[in-house]
Design a protein around this motif. Structure first.
Motif, short mmCIF file in Angstrom:
data_model
loop_
_atom_site.label_atom_id
_atom_site.label_comp_id
_atom_site.label_asym_id
_atom_site.label_seq_id
_atom_site.Cartn_x
_atom_site.Cartn_y
_atom_site.Cartn_z
N GLU A 1 0.83 -1.20 0.00
CA GLU A 1 0.00 0.00 0.00
C GLU A 1 0.87 1.26 0.00
O GLU A 1 0.61 2.21 -0.74
CB GLU A 1 -0.94 0.01 1.21
N MET A 2 1.90 1.27 0.83
CA MET A 2 2.80 2.43 0.89
C MET A 2 3.48 2.65 -0.47
O MET A 2 3.57 3.77 -0.96
CB MET A 2 3.86 2.24 1.97
N LEU A 3 3.96 1.58 -1.08
CA LEU A 3 4.62 1.70 -2.39
C LEU A 3 3.66 2.21 -3.46
O LEU A 3 4.03 3.03 -4.30
CB LEU A 3 5.23 0.37 -2.81
N CYS A 4 2.42 1.75 -3.42
CA CYS A 4 1.42 2.22 -4.38
C CYS A 4 1.11 3.70 -4.18
O CYS A 4 0.96 4.45 -5.15
CB CYS A 4 0.14 1.39 -4.28
N LEU A 5 1.03 4.13 -2.91
CA LEU A 5 0.72 5.52 -2.62
C LEU A 5 1.83 6.47 -3.07
O LEU A 5 1.55 7.61 -3.46
CB LEU A 5 0.47 5.70 -1.12
N CYS A 6 3.07 6.04 -3.03
CA CYS A 6 4.17 6.94 -3.38
C CYS A 6 4.76 6.62 -4.76
O CYS A 6 5.82 7.14 -5.12
CB CYS A 6 5.25 6.91 -2.30
N ASP A 7 4.10 5.81 -5.53
CA ASP A 7 4.59 5.37 -6.84
C ASP A 7 5.12 6.51 -7.70
O ASP A 7 6.22 6.45 -8.23
CB ASP A 7 3.46 4.64 -7.58
N ARG A 8 4.37 7.58 -7.83
CA ARG A 8 4.74 8.69 -8.72
C ARG A 8 5.73 9.67 -8.09
O ARG A 8 6.11 10.64 -8.71
CB ARG A 8 3.48 9.44 -9.17
N GLU A 9 6.14 9.42 -6.84
CA GLU A 9 7.12 10.29 -6.19
C GLU A 9 8.54 9.92 -6.61
O GLU A 9 9.49 10.58 -6.22
CB GLU A 9 6.98 10.20 -4.67
N PHE A 10 8.68 8.86 -7.38
CA PHE A 10 9.98 8.41 -7.86
C PHE A 10 10.11 8.71 -9.34
O PHE A 10 9.11 8.78 -10.05
CB PHE A 10 10.13 6.89 -7.63
N PRO B 1 12.24 7.25 -12.61
CA PRO B 1 10.88 7.04 -13.10
C PRO B 1 10.01 6.41 -12.03
O PRO B 1 10.51 5.92 -11.02
CB PRO B 1 11.09 6.08 -14.28
N SER B 2 8.69 6.43 -12.25
CA SER B 2 7.77 5.88 -11.25
C SER B 2 8.11 4.41 -10.98
O SER B 2 8.66 3.71 -11.84
CB SER B 2 6.33 5.99 -11.74
N LEU B 3 7.80 3.95 -9.77
CA LEU B 3 8.11 2.57 -9.42
C LEU B 3 7.41 1.58 -10.35
O LEU B 3 7.98 0.56 -10.73
CB LEU B 3 7.68 2.29 -7.97
N SER B 4 6.17 1.89 -10.73
CA SER B 4 5.41 0.96 -11.57
C SER B 4 5.94 0.85 -12.99
O SER B 4 5.59 -0.08 -13.71
CB SER B 4 3.94 1.38 -11.60
N ALA C 1 16.11 0.35 -8.58
CA ALA C 1 16.85 1.60 -8.40
C ALA C 1 16.10 2.55 -7.46
O ALA C 1 14.90 2.73 -7.58
CB ALA C 1 17.06 2.27 -9.75
N GLN C 2 16.83 3.15 -6.57
CA GLN C 2 16.26 4.12 -5.65
C GLN C 2 16.42 5.50 -6.24
O GLN C 2 17.46 5.85 -6.77
CB GLN C 2 17.00 4.05 -4.31
N THR C 3 15.37 6.32 -6.16
CA THR C 3 15.45 7.66 -6.73
C THR C 3 14.92 8.70 -5.77
O THR C 3 14.71 8.46 -4.60
CB THR C 3 14.68 7.74 -8.06
N ASN C 4 14.69 9.86 -6.31
CA ASN C 4 14.33 11.03 -5.53
C ASN C 4 13.04 10.85 -4.74
O ASN C 4 12.02 10.48 -5.29
CB ASN C 4 14.20 12.21 -6.49
N LEU C 5 13.09 11.14 -3.45
CA LEU C 5 11.91 11.17 -2.61
C LEU C 5 11.48 12.61 -2.42
O LEU C 5 12.29 13.52 -2.49
CB LEU C 5 12.23 10.55 -1.23
#
Length: 121
Positions: A24-33, A35-38, A44-48
């Motif tokens: 749920e947490m990953l889905c909620l912040c998907d577009r905060e990365f 490229p997006s996590l999805s 790869a870890q990116t900008n928070l």
């Protein structure tokens, strides 16, 4: 008022509720990365977002100083993208050193940067 953040190592022994909470947490912040996590095929870890800086600090503190003995390492590696100036600054401030750069790995002009920190263990 901010909620307390609890970070704990559970390995692969997380309960179904814990796995569901993580998802749920990953889905909620998907577009905060970027490229997006999805849209990725790697971890790869990116900008928070700036609001997540405290969580990021807690995560690095935990990895560097508080991991249970069986999973402690002599070094930590992480990666980010070349345009993530805030993350690069934070990593260097924490003692991480750039050890590899992959040019255009994330698109034209966007390099993947690998950092390492040796720990005194």
């Amino acid at each position: 008022m901010s909620a307390a953040v609890e970070i704990k190592y559970v390995g692969m022994k997380a309960s179904q509720k814990e796995w569901d909470d993580i998802w749920e947490m990953l889905c909620l912040c998907d577009r905060e990365f970027v490229p997006s996590l999805s849209s990725r095929n790697s971890t790869a870890q990116t900008n928070l977002l700036e609001a997540s800086d405290t969580i990021l600090k807690h995560l690095y503190d935990y990895m560097e100083y508080e991991l249970p003995y069986p999973v402690r390492c002599k070094r930590i590696t992480t990666r980010t993208w070349s345009g993530n100036d805030a993350q690069i600054h934070t990593l260097k401030k924490r003692g991480y050193v750039l050890f590899k750069s992959l040019a255009n790995d994330r698109g034209a002009g966007i390099d993947t940067l690998y950092f390492v920190k040796k720990l005194d263990r």
